[in-house]
Scaffold this motif. Structure first.
Motif, PDB file in Angstrom:
ATOM      1  N   PRO A 117      -1.062 -13.660   7.305  1.00 45.18           N
ATOM      2  CA  PRO A 117      -1.825 -13.282   6.110  1.00 45.18           C
ATOM      3  C   PRO A 117      -2.948 -14.243   5.754  1.00 45.18           C
ATOM      4  O   PRO A 117      -3.906 -13.842   5.086  1.00 45.18           O
ATOM      5  CB  PRO A 117      -0.752 -13.270   5.005  1.00 45.18           C
ATOM      6  CG  PRO A 117       0.530 -13.039   5.732  1.00 45.18           C
ATOM      7  CD  PRO A 117       0.382 -13.761   7.033  1.00 45.18           C
ATOM      8  N   ARG A 121      -7.900 -10.659   5.333  1.00 43.33           N
ATOM      9  CA  ARG A 121      -7.958 -10.262   3.930  1.00 43.33           C
ATOM     10  C   ARG A 121      -6.849  -9.266   3.632  1.00 43.33           C
ATOM     11  O   ARG A 121      -6.459  -8.463   4.475  1.00 43.33           O
ATOM     12  CB  ARG A 121      -9.310  -9.641   3.607  1.00 43.33           C
ATOM     13  CG  ARG A 121      -9.607  -8.367   4.379  1.00 43.33           C
ATOM     14  CD  ARG A 121     -10.915  -7.753   3.923  1.00 43.33           C
ATOM     15  NE  ARG A 121     -11.174  -6.491   4.610  1.00 43.33           N
ATOM     16  CZ  ARG A 121     -12.170  -5.676   4.306  1.00 43.33           C
ATOM     17  NH1 ARG A 121     -13.010  -5.998   3.340  1.00 43.33           N
ATOM     18  NH2 ARG A 121     -12.345  -4.547   4.967  1.00 43.33           N
ATOM     19  N   GLU A 122      -6.334  -9.338   2.416  1.00 40.46           N
ATOM     20  CA  GLU A 122      -5.273  -8.434   2.015  1.00 40.46           C
ATOM     21  C   GLU A 122      -5.808  -6.999   1.906  1.00 40.46           C
ATOM     22  O   GLU A 122      -6.955  -6.775   1.549  1.00 40.46           O
ATOM     23  CB  GLU A 122      -4.701  -8.863   0.666  1.00 40.46           C
ATOM     24  CG  GLU A 122      -3.898 -10.151   0.723  1.00 40.46           C
ATOM     25  CD  GLU A 122      -2.650 -10.023   1.572  1.00 40.46           C
ATOM     26  OE1 GLU A 122      -2.076  -8.912   1.603  1.00 40.46           O
ATOM     27  OE2 GLU A 122      -2.261 -11.014   2.215  1.00 40.46           O
ATOM     28  N   THR A 123      -4.961  -6.043   2.220  1.00 41.00           N
ATOM     29  CA  THR A 123      -5.293  -4.626   2.077  1.00 41.00           C
ATOM     30  C   THR A 123      -4.133  -3.931   1.368  1.00 41.00           C
ATOM     31  O   THR A 123      -3.071  -4.514   1.164  1.00 41.00           O
ATOM     32  CB  THR A 123      -5.522  -3.956   3.439  1.00 41.00           C
ATOM     33  OG1 THR A 123      -4.263  -3.842   4.129  1.00 41.00           O
ATOM     34  CG2 THR A 123      -6.503  -4.755   4.290  1.00 41.00           C
ATOM     35  N   THR A 124      -4.342  -2.674   1.014  1.00 44.63           N
ATOM     36  CA  THR A 124      -3.269  -1.877   0.416  1.00 44.63           C
ATOM     37  C   THR A 124      -2.514  -1.086   1.468  1.00 44.63           C
ATOM     38  O   THR A 124      -1.619  -0.313   1.130  1.00 44.63           O
ATOM     39  CB  THR A 124      -3.842  -0.903  -0.628  1.00 44.63           C
ATOM     40  OG1 THR A 124      -4.815  -0.049   0.009  1.00 44.63           O
ATOM     41  CG2 THR A 124      -4.523  -1.668  -1.762  1.00 44.63           C
ATOM     42  N   SER A 133       3.279  -5.067   4.527  1.00 44.30           N
ATOM     43  CA  SER A 133       1.841  -5.102   4.266  1.00 44.30           C
ATOM     44  C   SER A 133       1.077  -5.391   5.544  1.00 44.30           C
ATOM     45  O   SER A 133       1.594  -6.033   6.460  1.00 44.30           O
ATOM     46  CB  SER A 133       1.524  -6.177   3.216  1.00 44.30           C
ATOM     47  OG  SER A 133       1.909  -7.455   3.690  1.00 44.30           O
ATOM     48  N   PRO A 135      -2.376  -7.080   6.476  1.00 48.14           N
ATOM     49  CA  PRO A 135      -3.660  -7.746   6.290  1.00 48.14           C
ATOM     50  C   PRO A 135      -4.618  -7.391   7.435  1.00 48.14           C
ATOM     51  O   PRO A 135      -4.191  -7.139   8.557  1.00 48.14           O
ATOM     52  CB  PRO A 135      -3.299  -9.238   6.330  1.00 48.14           C
ATOM     53  CG  PRO A 135      -1.828  -9.295   6.114  1.00 48.14           C
ATOM     54  CD  PRO A 135      -1.270  -8.022   6.658  1.00 48.14           C
ATOM     55  N   HIS A 144      -5.323  -4.835  12.202  1.00 49.13           N
ATOM     56  CA  HIS A 144      -4.374  -5.148  11.142  1.00 49.13           C
ATOM     57  C   HIS A 144      -3.075  -5.603  11.789  1.00 49.13           C
ATOM     58  O   HIS A 144      -2.616  -5.005  12.755  1.00 49.13           O
ATOM     59  CB  HIS A 144      -4.110  -3.925  10.261  1.00 49.13           C
ATOM     60  CG  HIS A 144      -5.329  -3.441   9.542  1.00 49.13           C
ATOM     61  ND1 HIS A 144      -6.334  -2.731  10.175  1.00 49.13           N
ATOM     62  CD2 HIS A 144      -5.721  -3.561   8.250  1.00 49.13           C
ATOM     63  CE1 HIS A 144      -7.280  -2.427   9.302  1.00 49.13           C
ATOM     64  NE2 HIS A 144      -6.923  -2.917   8.123  1.00 49.13           N
TER      65      HIS A 144
END
Length: 231
Positions: A117, A121-124, A133, A135, A144
């Motif tokens: 992570p 960048r964080e994603t939904t 999750s 990233p 991802h």
């Protein structure tokens, strides 16, 4: 012995064997090709016109300045010619994200997964396999990778989500069909017992389920026809 950074060296090409992408769907191999190309490797791609399924070559060509494009019948000769040459190579340090990718592949215990992570960048988005999750890793074409090592390109993820949605819709159709069957049976039993109000309620429930199942079936049929026409 480690080589000094930023220097130019003559490296026998067998240490940097060419990487080839051939006919197949989606975009497997594109990120690997980006990484190898960035490390002075040689990239070869099958011609899109020659490929039965041009998805992989097409995606590579969109993201990588490929060294050679040729029909599959010519790739063997190009590889044989290429590996005999000596070339000047600028030795560079691999990006941290690429180093972690290699470490993750070699670490069955998952020690490197906690670092993932921090590299993007964080994603939904969530992983279709484990629901963790996802990233977006800042290398290649926006891959991802999840906290337990599952990975996917945007195209692969889109395909997985589509497949998961279709399976969920068919499961919903089957559940609605069971609801229809049960509601009709309960309505029949209620009428046999002279409970017309209760029978009417069960009948309405069955009709609602029948209408919902019809909508889902129509959507699934349209999706199937679109896929068949596009292929």
């Amino acid at each position: 012995m480690a080589l000094p950074r930023g220097r130019t060296y003559v490296v026998p090409r067998p240490l940097r064997e060419p990487v080839v992408v051939l006919s197949r769907s989606l975009d497997d191999g594109t990120t690997g090709m980006v990484a190898i190309k960035n490390r002075a490797g040689t990239s070869l791609a099958q011609s899109r016109d020659d490929a039965l399924h041009p998805g992989i070559p097409q995606n590579v060509l969109e993201h990588v300045a490929v060294d050679q494009i040729a029909p599959v019948s010519q790739l063997g000769a190009l590889i044989a010619e290429d590996v005999l040459d000596d070339v000047d190579v600028v030795v560079t340090v691999a990006p941290e994200s690429l180093s972690v990718e290699v470490e993750v592949f070699g670490d069955d215990g998952g020690a490197a997964f906690a670092v993932i992570p921090e590299l993007g960048r964080e994603t939904t988005l969530t992983c279709p396999g484990c629901s963790g999750s996802l990233p977006e890793i800042s290398v290649g074409i926006g891959d991802h990778r999840g906290p337990v090592g599952h990975a996917g390109t945007p195209n692969a993820l889109l395909d997985s989500y589509s497949g998961g949605l279709e399976r969920a819709m068919w499961a919903a159709v089957r559940a609605l069909e069971q609801k229809i069957t049960l509601a009709r049976r309960m309505a029949t039993d209620a009428r046999a017992s002279s409970h017309s109000i209760i029978a009417d309620r069960y009948t309405r429930k069955g009709e609602e389920a029948l209408a919902a199942a019809g909508v889902l079936r129509m959507q699934l049929l349209q999706s199937y026809l679109r896929e068949r026409n596009s292929s």
